[in-house]
Design an enzyme around this catalytic site. Structure first.
Site, mmCIF file in Angstrom:
data_model
loop_
_atom_site.group_PDB
_atom_site.id
_atom_site.type_symbol
_atom_site.label_atom_id
_atom_site.label_comp_id
_atom_site.label_asym_id
_atom_site.label_seq_id
_atom_site.Cartn_x
_atom_site.Cartn_y
_atom_site.Cartn_z
ATOM 1 N N SER A 142 0.845 -1.189 0.000
ATOM 2 C CA SER A 142 0.000 0.000 0.000
ATOM 3 C C SER A 142 0.879 1.237 0.000
ATOM 4 O O SER A 142 1.972 1.242 0.593
ATOM 5 C CB SER A 142 -0.912 0.005 1.232
ATOM 6 O OG SER A 142 -1.721 -1.152 1.279
ATOM 7 N N ILE A 143 0.391 2.294 -0.645
ATOM 8 C CA ILE A 143 1.146 3.537 -0.766
ATOM 9 C C ILE A 143 0.243 4.707 -0.416
ATOM 10 O O ILE A 143 -0.889 4.791 -0.898
ATOM 11 C CB ILE A 143 1.706 3.711 -2.191
ATOM 12 C CG1 ILE A 143 2.736 2.614 -2.496
ATOM 13 C CG2 ILE A 143 2.330 5.096 -2.371
ATOM 14 C CD1 ILE A 143 3.200 2.602 -3.940
ATOM 15 N N GLY A 144 0.738 5.584 0.435
ATOM 16 C CA GLY A 144 0.034 6.819 0.771
ATOM 17 C C GLY A 144 1.051 7.872 1.146
ATOM 18 O O GLY A 144 1.854 7.651 2.058
ATOM 19 N N GLY A 155 4.635 7.122 2.992
ATOM 20 C CA GLY A 155 5.276 6.333 1.956
ATOM 21 C C GLY A 155 4.565 5.025 1.670
ATOM 22 O O GLY A 155 3.443 5.020 1.169
ATOM 23 N N PHE A 156 5.200 3.902 2.022
ATOM 24 C CA PHE A 156 4.648 2.607 1.629
ATOM 25 C C PHE A 156 4.681 1.621 2.781
ATOM 26 O O PHE A 156 5.435 1.765 3.745
ATOM 27 C CB PHE A 156 5.414 2.033 0.432
ATOM 28 C CG PHE A 156 6.831 1.601 0.746
ATOM 29 C CD1 PHE A 156 7.090 0.348 1.273
ATOM 30 C CD2 PHE A 156 7.898 2.453 0.513
ATOM 31 C CE1 PHE A 156 8.387 -0.058 1.572
ATOM 32 C CE2 PHE A 156 9.196 2.069 0.798
ATOM 33 C CZ PHE A 156 9.438 0.806 1.333
ATOM 34 N N ALA A 157 3.839 0.596 2.646
ATOM 35 C CA ALA A 157 3.838 -0.544 3.563
ATOM 36 C C ALA A 157 3.837 -1.808 2.712
ATOM 37 O O ALA A 157 2.867 -2.069 1.987
ATOM 38 C CB ALA A 157 2.623 -0.512 4.477
ATOM 39 N N CYS A 173 -7.750 0.748 2.041
ATOM 40 C CA CYS A 173 -7.638 1.766 0.997
ATOM 41 C C CYS A 173 -8.973 2.044 0.333
ATOM 42 O O CYS A 173 -9.036 2.531 -0.801
ATOM 43 C CB CYS A 173 -6.583 1.371 -0.039
ATOM 44 S SG CYS A 173 -4.951 1.118 0.684
#
Length: 222
Positions: A142-144, A155-157, A173
């Site tokens: 996931s990216i935020g 950033g990302f997980a 999401c």
């Protein structure tokens, strides 16, 4: 190409509030010193839910049932879960060096993760209209992101291993019926997050120059 130093740090397991405070401190430092090195923080979180800056909270399915603390933060996107077994990456980059192009930055994060999990023999892709990294219809990363004073945050997980069931308490999401997966699930092999972090550091050091620009744009900070 502007050859700016990149500092990559493995921080181990941290609670979300401490990691957020650390990010904010680095942003403040980089605001004062635009020549400061870019940084990428790599870590795991204690269990936590986060949601971005959106008036639509439907992805939380109501928050009173959540088994872990919820943070509303300055990133894009709907609700997600972070916890042990995820590699969390927080790039704190001078966005002027990245052309101030959010679309380009998101696609760079996706492509970096796609190439990275490819080294584990996982064939990952993007999905049209959905930010993140997918293996068929299963989401592996996931990216935020957010940008403050022209410095990127969050950033990302990347799901490496561990229990994915906490995602079941939300619409991850904001996507209905999404299946979450991990490197461990896709390969049938066990991995330590710290080892994956070390491997990711090597990849991101090679990929960072694809993102950087020769000149900084001049604009009013956001």
């Amino acid at each position: 190409m502007n050859n700016v130093d990149l500092r990559v740090r493995w921080l181990g397991r941290m609670n979300f509030a401490d990691a957020l405070e650390l990010q904010e401190g680095i942003v403040a430092q980089k605001r004062e010193d635009r020549a400061a090195a870019d940084e990428i923080l790599l870590l795991e979180h204690e269990p936590v839910y986060t949601i971005g800056r959106t008036p639509d909270k439907s992805s939380l399915l109501g928050e009173v049932h959540l088994p872990h603390q919820l943070f509303a933060i300055n990133r894009g996107g709907q609700a997600t879960y972070h916890g042990p077994g995820q590699l969390i990456g927080y790039p704190l980059l001078n966005f002027r060096r990245c052309g101030q192009d959010l679309h380009k930055y998101l696609r760079w994060l996706e492509q970096t993760l796609i190439e990275f999990v490819g080294a584990y023999q996982i064939s990952a892709t993007r999905r049209e209209g959905l930010t993140g990294v997918w293996v068929d219809n299963r989401k592996i990363a996931s990216i935020g992101v957010g940008v403050r004073h022209w410095v990127t945050m969050h950033g990302f997980a990347l799901n490496v291993c561990g229990d994915l069931s906490p995602f079941g308490n939300i619409l991850p999401c904001g996507i209905s019926n999404v299946a979450m997966t991990s490197i461990e699930n896709e390969t049938g092999k066990s991995f330590a997050v710290v080892d994956v972090a070390r491997a990711f550091e090597k990849v991101v050091r090679e990929k960072i120059q694809e993102l950087r620009c020769d000149q900084e744009a001049h604009a009013v900070p956001v």
